[in-house]
Design a protein around this motif. Structure first.
Motif, PDB file in Angstrom:
ATOM      1  N   LEU A   1     -31.330   4.316  44.048  1.00  0.00           N
ATOM      2  CA  LEU A   1     -29.972   3.282  43.768  1.00  0.00           C
ATOM      3  C   LEU A   1     -30.402   1.557  43.587  1.00  0.00           C
ATOM      4  N   ILE A   2     -31.095   0.972  44.492  1.00  0.00           N
ATOM      5  CA  ILE A   2     -31.353  -0.622  44.392  1.00  0.00           C
ATOM      6  C   ILE A   2     -31.090  -1.117  42.724  1.00  0.00           C
ATOM      7  N   PRO A   3     -31.745  -0.398  42.136  1.00  0.00           N
ATOM      8  CA  PRO A   3     -31.613  -1.510  40.589  1.00  0.00           C
ATOM      9  C   PRO A   3     -30.695  -1.323  40.322  1.00  0.00           C
ATOM     10  N   THR A   4     -29.827  -0.086  40.212  1.00  0.00           N
ATOM     11  CA  THR A   4     -28.356   0.124  40.035  1.00  0.00           C
ATOM     12  C   THR A   4     -27.627  -1.143  40.290  1.00  0.00           C
ATOM     13  N   MET A   5     -27.750  -0.918  41.845  1.00  0.00           N
ATOM     14  CA  MET A   5     -26.351  -1.799  42.420  1.00  0.00           C
ATOM     15  C   MET A   5     -26.641  -3.388  42.099  1.00  0.00           C
ATOM     16  N   VAL A   6     -28.214  -3.730  41.517  1.00  0.00           N
ATOM     17  CA  VAL A   6     -28.538  -4.902  41.169  1.00  0.00           C
ATOM     18  C   VAL A   6     -27.505  -5.434  39.439  1.00  0.00           C
ATOM     19  N   GLU A   7     -27.644  -3.753  38.978  1.00  0.00           N
ATOM     20  CA  GLU A   7     -27.511  -4.306  37.840  1.00  0.00           C
ATOM     21  C   GLU A   7     -25.921  -4.486  37.955  1.00  0.00           C
ATOM     22  N   LEU A   8     -25.811  -3.534  38.057  1.00  0.00           N
ATOM     23  CA  LEU A   8     -23.723  -3.802  38.407  1.00  0.00           C
ATOM     24  C   LEU A   8     -23.432  -4.879  39.313  1.00  0.00           C
ATOM     25  N   GLY A   9     -24.452  -6.037  39.640  1.00  0.00           N
ATOM     26  CA  GLY A   9     -23.877  -6.631  40.054  1.00  0.00           C
ATOM     27  C   GLY A   9     -24.195  -8.006  39.355  1.00  0.00           C
ATOM     28  N   ALA A  10     -24.961  -7.509  38.570  1.00  0.00           N
ATOM     29  CA  ALA A  10     -25.091  -8.826  37.292  1.00  0.00           C
ATOM     30  C   ALA A  10     -24.294  -8.672  36.734  1.00  0.00           C
ATOM     31  N   ARG A  11     -23.601  -7.916  36.944  1.00  0.00           N
ATOM     32  CA  ARG A  11     -22.128  -6.952  35.807  1.00  0.00           C
ATOM     33  C   ARG A  11     -21.043  -7.893  35.900  1.00  0.00           C
ATOM     34  N   SER A  12     -20.956  -8.781  36.694  1.00  0.00           N
ATOM     35  CA  SER A  12     -20.166  -8.646  37.811  1.00  0.00           C
ATOM     36  C   SER A  12     -19.240  -9.523  36.723  1.00  0.00           C
ATOM     37  N   GLN A  13     -20.034 -10.415  36.411  1.00  0.00           N
ATOM     38  CA  GLN A  13     -19.743 -12.223  36.087  1.00  0.00           C
ATOM     39  C   GLN A  13     -20.451 -12.877  36.749  1.00  0.00           C
ATOM     40  N   GLY A  14     -20.645 -12.687  37.834  1.00  0.00           N
ATOM     41  CA  GLY A  14     -20.936 -14.373  39.008  1.00  0.00           C
ATOM     42  C   GLY A  14     -20.316 -13.861  39.926  1.00  0.00           C
ATOM     43  N   ASN A  15     -19.317 -12.908  40.341  1.00  0.00           N
ATOM     44  CA  ASN A  15     -18.330 -12.420  41.466  1.00  0.00           C
ATOM     45  C   ASN A  15     -19.501 -11.793  42.681  1.00  0.00           C
ATOM     46  N   VAL A  16     -20.830 -11.742  41.941  1.00  0.00           N
ATOM     47  CA  VAL A  16     -21.789 -10.941  43.141  1.00  0.00           C
ATOM     48  C   VAL A  16     -23.408 -11.293  42.720  1.00  0.00           C
ATOM     49  N   ALA A  17     -22.934 -12.730  43.467  1.00  0.00           N
ATOM     50  CA  ALA A  17     -24.544 -13.460  43.159  1.00  0.00           C
ATOM     51  C   ALA A  17     -25.401 -12.961  44.069  1.00  0.00           C
ATOM     52  N   ARG A  18     -25.125 -12.367  45.098  1.00  0.00           N
ATOM     53  CA  ARG A  18     -26.214 -12.737  46.433  1.00  0.00           C
ATOM     54  C   ARG A  18     -26.059 -10.419  46.954  1.00  0.00           C
ATOM     55  N   ILE A  19     -27.139 -10.357  47.061  1.00  0.00           N
ATOM     56  CA  ILE A  19     -26.509  -8.709  47.176  1.00  0.00           C
ATOM     57  C   ILE A  19     -27.630  -8.838  48.719  1.00  0.00           C
ATOM     58  N   ALA A  20     -27.388  -7.934  49.746  1.00  0.00           N
ATOM     59  CA  ALA A  20     -27.949  -7.696  50.522  1.00  0.00           C
ATOM     60  C   ALA A  20     -28.606  -5.466  51.059  1.00  0.00           C
ATOM     61  N   VAL A  21     -28.803  -5.505  51.259  1.00  0.00           N
ATOM     62  CA  VAL A  21     -28.987  -3.401  50.839  1.00  0.00           C
ATOM     63  C   VAL A  21     -30.144  -3.371  52.468  1.00  0.00           C
ATOM     64  N   VAL A  22     -29.329  -2.743  52.916  1.00  0.00           N
ATOM     65  CA  VAL A  22     -30.076  -2.155  54.168  1.00  0.00           C
ATOM     66  C   VAL A  22     -30.594  -0.711  54.096  1.00  0.00           C
ATOM     67  N   VAL A  23     -31.902  -0.199  54.701  1.00  0.00           N
ATOM     68  CA  VAL A  23     -32.595   0.402  54.328  1.00  0.00           C
ATOM     69  C   VAL A  23     -33.476   1.014  56.180  1.00  0.00           C
ATOM     70  N   ASP A  24     -33.381   2.748  55.871  1.00  0.00           N
ATOM     71  CA  ASP A  24     -33.431   2.770  57.498  1.00  0.00           C
ATOM     72  C   ASP A  24     -33.668   4.139  57.156  1.00  0.00           C
ATOM     73  N   VAL A  25     -33.653   5.084  58.327  1.00  0.00           N
ATOM     74  CA  VAL A  25     -34.512   5.855  58.406  1.00  0.00           C
ATOM     75  C   VAL A  25     -33.151   7.488  58.326  1.00  0.00           C
ATOM     76  N   ARG A  26     -32.571   6.735  57.879  1.00  0.00           N
ATOM     77  CA  ARG A  26     -31.521   8.078  57.587  1.00  0.00           C
ATOM     78  C   ARG A  26     -31.319   8.517  56.319  1.00  0.00           C
ATOM     79  N   GLY A  27     -31.770   7.486  55.107  1.00  0.00           N
ATOM     80  CA  GLY A  27     -32.265   7.679  54.134  1.00  0.00           C
ATOM     81  C   GLY A  27     -33.881   7.552  54.232  1.00  0.00           C
ATOM     82  N   ARG A  28     -34.199   8.923  55.193  1.00  0.00           N
ATOM     83  CA  ARG A  28     -35.644   8.221  54.746  1.00  0.00           C
ATOM     84  C   ARG A  28     -36.781   9.447  54.103  1.00  0.00           C
TER      85      ARG A  28
END
Length: 338
Positions: free
Chosen positions: A90-117
């Motif tokens: 879902l990371i590309p989808t998250m980036v795309e949604l941020g791109a549609r925010s018209q600059g309100n979400v300019a920097r995204i940090a995603v935590v990926v860990d073994v809970r989603g192994r």
């Protein structure tokens, strides 16, 4: 009833039906673009989003107990939009949604860990997708020694997410194997074995607080071989071929930061030549790192105890890198440890 009245009545009977029909058609037309907009996985360019609106992305991962949450909170304090435990697919989808925010979400940090192994198989595909879209992305990997991780899990009396019916060390070993490839792809590896929360936050601030990212950032770290190699080192330099000031009584109490100790080190045969040639080699390496998009490098300079030779060489090497335009931080890991 006259013929004229009958026709008027028929027209009035038909009007509500006609009005109801128009409302259905309007509703259908209104629904259509909303359905199209809900399909967010079709690509950033397909949505007509300007390239300048694509958010910057940082993926935070690493060993459980190594400080992922602290790193994420630090970025959140710096104004990043942080998402914890997002499936990699879902990371590309998250980036795309941020791109549609018209600059309100300019920097995204995603935590990926073994809970989603179970989603890790999709991570490489997602990263490749982001590269094709021109997304600026970096991977921060939090590392720590087995001893430090065991101590942290025991202190909070919690099991390791992967230990199952085994021991904590079994879970740590399984996680290292699972994350081995991701660690190799990381742009920045931070070893938190000897760091407290405040020191980790300081490292994250140093890397991400600036408004403009430099081309390359280097950490030059002196260390003592008798205390072990730094696990987050990209390059290792061995200064033990030089005479040790430890055996000079008047120099023994001082460190490589002392002018007399530094002068003694660089007056030894081969010391200046070694510095010159290794600095030239680093120029080639730095150019390659830039071409490959690698932004961070840790150069570990070692001697026996990490007090004299490695400290003096680290200071000189860092000065050379800074003169070449590389933003450089010097860390003396083992100085004062004796």
């Amino acid at each position: 009833m006259t013929e004229h009245e009958k026709q008027s009545t028929d027209r009035r009977d038909q009007e509500p039906k006609e009005t109801h029909k128009v409302t259905d058609e309007d509703r259908t037309r209104q629904d259509a673009p909303q359905d199209d907009g809900a399909q967010v996985g079709t690509g950033i360019e397909a949505g007509g989003v300007p390239e300048a609106a694509i958010p910057e992305l940082v993926i935070i991962s690493g060993m459980s107990g190594a400080g992922r949450s602290t790193a994420a909170k630090c970025l959140e304090d710096l104004g990043w939009f942080v998402v914890d435990n997002l499936p990699p697919a879902l990371i590309p989808t998250m980036v795309e949604l941020g791109a549609r925010s018209q600059g309100n979400v300019a920097r995204i940090a995603v935590v990926v860990d073994v809970r989603g192994r179970r989603f890790f198989d999709n991570l490489r595909e997602s990263l490749a997708d982001l590269d094709t879209r021109g997304v600026t992305r970096r991977i921060v990997f939090l590392e720590s020694s087995d001893e430090a991780l065991v101590r942290r899990f025991e202190s909070v009396r919690r099991p390791h997410p992967l230990q199952g019916d085994g021991r904590i060390v079994d879970g740590i070993a399984a996680e290292r194997e699972l994350l081995r490839e991701l660690r190799g792809d990381a742009d920045l590896v931070i070893d938190t074995s000897s760091l407290n929360v405040h020191e980790l936050r300081a490292k994250m601030d140093a890397q991400f607080a600036g408004e403009e990212e430099p081309e390359l950032r280097a950490t030059v770290m002196s260390f003592g071989y008798k205390y072990g190699l730094p696990v987050d080192a990209d390059l290792v330099v061995d200064c033990r071929f030089l005479p040790n000031p430890h055996w000079v009584p008047e120099l023994r109490p001082f460190t490589g930061l002392n002018e007399e100790v530094s002068g003694y080190v660089f007056n030894q045969p081969g010391a200046k030549e070694f510095l010159d040639r290794y600095a030239e080699l680093l120029q080639l390496i730095a150019a390659g790192y830039r071409r490959e998009g690698k932004r961070y490098v840790t150069i570990a300079v070692g001697c026996t105890g990490g007090k004299h030779r490695s400290v003096a060489m680290s200071e000189k090497l860092a000065a050379r890198l800074a003169a070449e335009g590389v933003e450089t931080v010097v860390v003396h890991r083992d100085m004062g440890r004796e």
